[in-house]
Scaffold this motif. Sequence first.
Motif, mmCIF file in Angstrom:
data_model
loop_
_atom_site.group_PDB
_atom_site.id
_atom_site.type_symbol
_atom_site.label_atom_id
_atom_site.label_comp_id
_atom_site.label_asym_id
_atom_site.label_seq_id
_atom_site.Cartn_x
_atom_site.Cartn_y
_atom_site.Cartn_z
ATOM 1 N N LYS A 1 0.851 -1.190 0.000
ATOM 2 C CA LYS A 1 0.000 0.000 0.000
ATOM 3 C C LYS A 1 0.884 1.237 0.000
ATOM 4 C CE LYS A 1 -3.311 2.482 2.821
ATOM 5 N NZ LYS A 1 -3.845 2.631 4.168
ATOM 6 N N VAL A 2 0.604 2.142 -0.936
ATOM 7 C CA VAL A 2 1.381 3.373 -1.081
ATOM 8 C C VAL A 2 0.435 4.551 -0.876
ATOM 9 C CG1 VAL A 2 2.703 4.768 -2.710
ATOM 10 C CG2 VAL A 2 3.011 2.291 -2.666
ATOM 11 N N ASP A 3 0.740 5.384 0.110
ATOM 12 C CA ASP A 3 -0.069 6.582 0.352
ATOM 13 C C ASP A 3 0.615 7.786 -0.266
ATOM 14 O OD1 ASP A 3 -2.123 5.337 1.794
ATOM 15 O OD2 ASP A 3 -0.998 5.476 3.668
ATOM 16 N N VAL A 4 -0.177 8.608 -0.941
ATOM 17 C CA VAL A 4 0.297 9.863 -1.527
ATOM 18 C C VAL A 4 -0.357 10.979 -0.722
ATOM 19 C CG1 VAL A 4 0.415 11.262 -3.619
ATOM 20 C CG2 VAL A 4 0.450 8.757 -3.793
ATOM 21 N N GLU A 5 0.483 11.797 -0.045
ATOM 22 C CA GLU A 5 -0.034 12.794 0.896
ATOM 23 C C GLU A 5 0.504 14.185 0.612
ATOM 24 O OE1 GLU A 5 -0.030 9.851 4.807
ATOM 25 O OE2 GLU A 5 1.568 11.323 4.572
ATOM 26 N N LEU A 6 -0.244 15.163 1.065
ATOM 27 C CA LEU A 6 0.215 16.554 1.102
ATOM 28 C C LEU A 6 0.541 16.868 2.559
ATOM 29 C CD1 LEU A 6 -2.401 18.190 -1.254
ATOM 30 C CD2 LEU A 6 0.062 18.032 -1.664
ATOM 31 N N HIS A 7 1.766 17.323 2.817
ATOM 32 C CA HIS A 7 2.191 17.539 4.200
ATOM 33 C C HIS A 7 1.597 18.793 4.830
ATOM 34 C CE1 HIS A 7 5.373 14.496 5.330
ATOM 35 N NE2 HIS A 7 4.794 14.036 4.239
ATOM 36 N N GLU A 8 1.650 19.920 4.143
ATOM 37 C CA GLU A 8 1.159 21.173 4.738
ATOM 38 C C GLU A 8 -0.340 21.115 5.025
ATOM 39 O OE1 GLU A 8 3.112 23.788 5.757
ATOM 40 O OE2 GLU A 8 4.792 22.492 5.180
ATOM 41 N N LEU A 9 -1.094 20.561 4.087
ATOM 42 C CA LEU A 9 -2.545 20.466 4.261
ATOM 43 C C LEU A 9 -2.969 19.199 5.012
ATOM 44 C CD1 LEU A 9 -3.700 21.838 0.797
ATOM 45 C CD2 LEU A 9 -3.918 22.961 3.026
ATOM 46 N N ASN A 10 -2.004 18.330 5.289
ATOM 47 C CA ASN A 10 -2.253 17.099 6.042
ATOM 48 C C ASN A 10 -3.417 16.305 5.446
ATOM 49 O OD1 ASN A 10 -1.720 15.219 8.009
ATOM 50 N ND2 ASN A 10 -3.081 16.169 9.504
ATOM 51 N N ARG A 11 -3.320 16.030 4.138
ATOM 52 C CA ARG A 11 -4.372 15.288 3.428
ATOM 53 C C ARG A 11 -3.748 14.102 2.684
ATOM 54 N NH1 ARG A 11 -6.828 18.700 5.691
ATOM 55 N NH2 ARG A 11 -8.625 19.925 5.040
ATOM 56 N N THR A 12 -4.464 12.991 2.692
ATOM 57 C CA THR A 12 -4.082 11.851 1.863
ATOM 58 C C THR A 12 -4.852 11.990 0.556
ATOM 59 O OG1 THR A 12 -3.715 10.443 3.782
ATOM 60 C CG2 THR A 12 -4.052 9.341 1.661
ATOM 61 N N ILE A 13 -4.112 12.127 -0.523
ATOM 62 C CA ILE A 13 -4.729 12.248 -1.846
ATOM 63 C C ILE A 13 -5.224 10.897 -2.314
ATOM 64 C CG2 ILE A 13 -4.249 12.735 -4.276
ATOM 65 C CD1 ILE A 13 -2.176 14.791 -3.245
#
Length: 141
Positions: free
Chosen positions: A123-135
Amino acid sequence: MTTQTTLAALAAASALLLAGCGGSTQSGDTASNAPANSNSTAAPQMSDQQAPPEQVVVDVTIKDGKVTPTNEQLQAKVGDPIVVRVDSDAADQLHVHSNPEHTFAVEPKAGQSFQFTVTVPGKVDVELHELNRTIASIAVQ
């Protein structure tokens, strides 16, 4: 009789030319069929060679602090390219939790594209760090 002989000779010559042309056309068709078949065989090979590899594409929009998509569930194969295209109005950091990990700087602009491959299944998670969201979460097999 001379005129009849001449006409008969012309008719015979015309018949031979037409038969020859007909034969040429058929030979030409056969010849063109053979290369056409060869080209037909070659064409799929060329298109297979020119076709882009299978890839997962994730289109991301960051606008006014909102991210789309979020928590998208995707599938990919080991070694297939994964492309994340981003239109953003804010800077952030795109982080891919894979082995090896990937990090990309997102700028406040449209038309950004980030590509990576995953070499280890899982499982590979793609995230945005500043907005703390998993795309997206990508099941790589």
